[in-house]
Scaffold this motif. Structure first.
Motif, short mmCIF file in Angstrom:
data_model
loop_
_atom_site.label_atom_id
_atom_site.label_comp_id
_atom_site.label_asym_id
_atom_site.label_seq_id
_atom_site.Cartn_x
_atom_site.Cartn_y
_atom_site.Cartn_z
N ALA A 93 0.83 -1.21 0.00
CA ALA A 93 0.00 0.00 0.00
C ALA A 93 0.86 1.26 0.00
O ALA A 93 0.58 2.22 -0.73
CB ALA A 93 -0.93 0.00 1.22
N ILE A 94 1.93 1.25 0.78
CA ILE A 94 2.82 2.41 0.82
C ILE A 94 3.51 2.60 -0.54
O ILE A 94 3.54 3.71 -1.07
CB ILE A 94 3.86 2.26 1.96
N ILE A 95 4.01 1.52 -1.09
CA ILE A 95 4.72 1.61 -2.37
C ILE A 95 3.79 2.04 -3.51
O ILE A 95 4.14 2.91 -4.31
CB ILE A 95 5.41 0.27 -2.70
N LYS A 96 2.61 1.43 -3.56
CA LYS A 96 1.70 1.69 -4.69
C LYS A 96 0.90 2.99 -4.56
O LYS A 96 0.50 3.55 -5.57
CB LYS A 96 0.72 0.52 -4.87
N THR A 97 0.66 3.47 -3.35
CA THR A 97 -0.20 4.65 -3.21
C THR A 97 0.50 5.86 -2.60
O THR A 97 0.12 6.99 -2.90
CB THR A 97 -1.45 4.33 -2.37
N LYS A 98 1.48 5.66 -1.77
CA LYS A 98 2.10 6.80 -1.09
C LYS A 98 3.36 7.30 -1.80
O LYS A 98 3.61 8.51 -1.83
CB LYS A 98 2.43 6.47 0.37
N ILE A 99 4.15 6.41 -2.37
CA ILE A 99 5.34 6.84 -3.11
C ILE A 99 4.95 7.70 -4.31
O ILE A 99 5.58 8.74 -4.55
CB ILE A 99 6.21 5.62 -3.52
N PRO A 100 3.90 7.34 -5.08
CA PRO A 100 3.48 8.25 -6.17
C PRO A 100 3.08 9.64 -5.67
O PRO A 100 3.35 10.64 -6.35
CB PRO A 100 2.30 7.53 -6.80
#
Length: 148
Positions: A93-100
């Motif tokens: 979730a962090i990689i797919k939604t927060k990094i962007p």
């Protein structure tokens, strides 16, 4: 086999894990149920917006893992084992939604949006380190495995 079971059940001898266990268990149990109840906003449609292939399957798969593992963490049963899928879910979730968000809108917007995810990530790491604690099924099972 008994040694491996003892290693997985090993836990702190105090109550320090109780509040993190309740928080992690309730959040993931609730989120899993909501993914199934509200597929248009939290389930398959959200997974499709994020860009996952086969969002219907993946949303249900994640929802059931969150429900089962959240319940296990909440009750204090197999906490280290059930924390691993939750760690993978929250890291994804962090990689797919927060990094962007970080890349497109900056640090402060990402920090605001990621606060719950980061807190859950760190609480799960805490549970992996310390285990379920004294008020858990893991602790009771471990006591039964120890020689008198």
């Amino acid at each position: 086999m008994k040694y491996k079971l003892k290693f997985l059940l090993k836990t702190a001898e105090d109550h320090r894990s109780l509040i993190p266990r309740i928080l992690v268990g309730l959040v993931f149990l609730s989120e899993g149920i909501q993914k199934l109840l509200f597929p248009g906003t939290l389930g398959a449609a959200r997974f499709e917006r994020i860009g996952f292939a086969d969002p219907e399957f993946l949303a249900a798969f994640v929802a059931y893992f969150e429900i089962v593992c959240g319940f296990l963490v909440l009750t204090g049963f197999a906490v280290r084992i059930s924390s691993l899928p939750l760690l993978i879910i929250i890291a994804t979730a962090i990689i797919k939604t927060k990094i962007p968000i970080l890349l497109n809108e900056g640090f402060w917007k990402m920090a605001h949006e990621a606060r719950t995810d980061i807190a859950m990530f760190l609480l799960i790491v805490f549970l992996l380190i310390y285990g379920a604690g004294r008020l858990s099924i893991d602790y009771r099972m471990l006591r039964k495995l120890k020689p008198n």
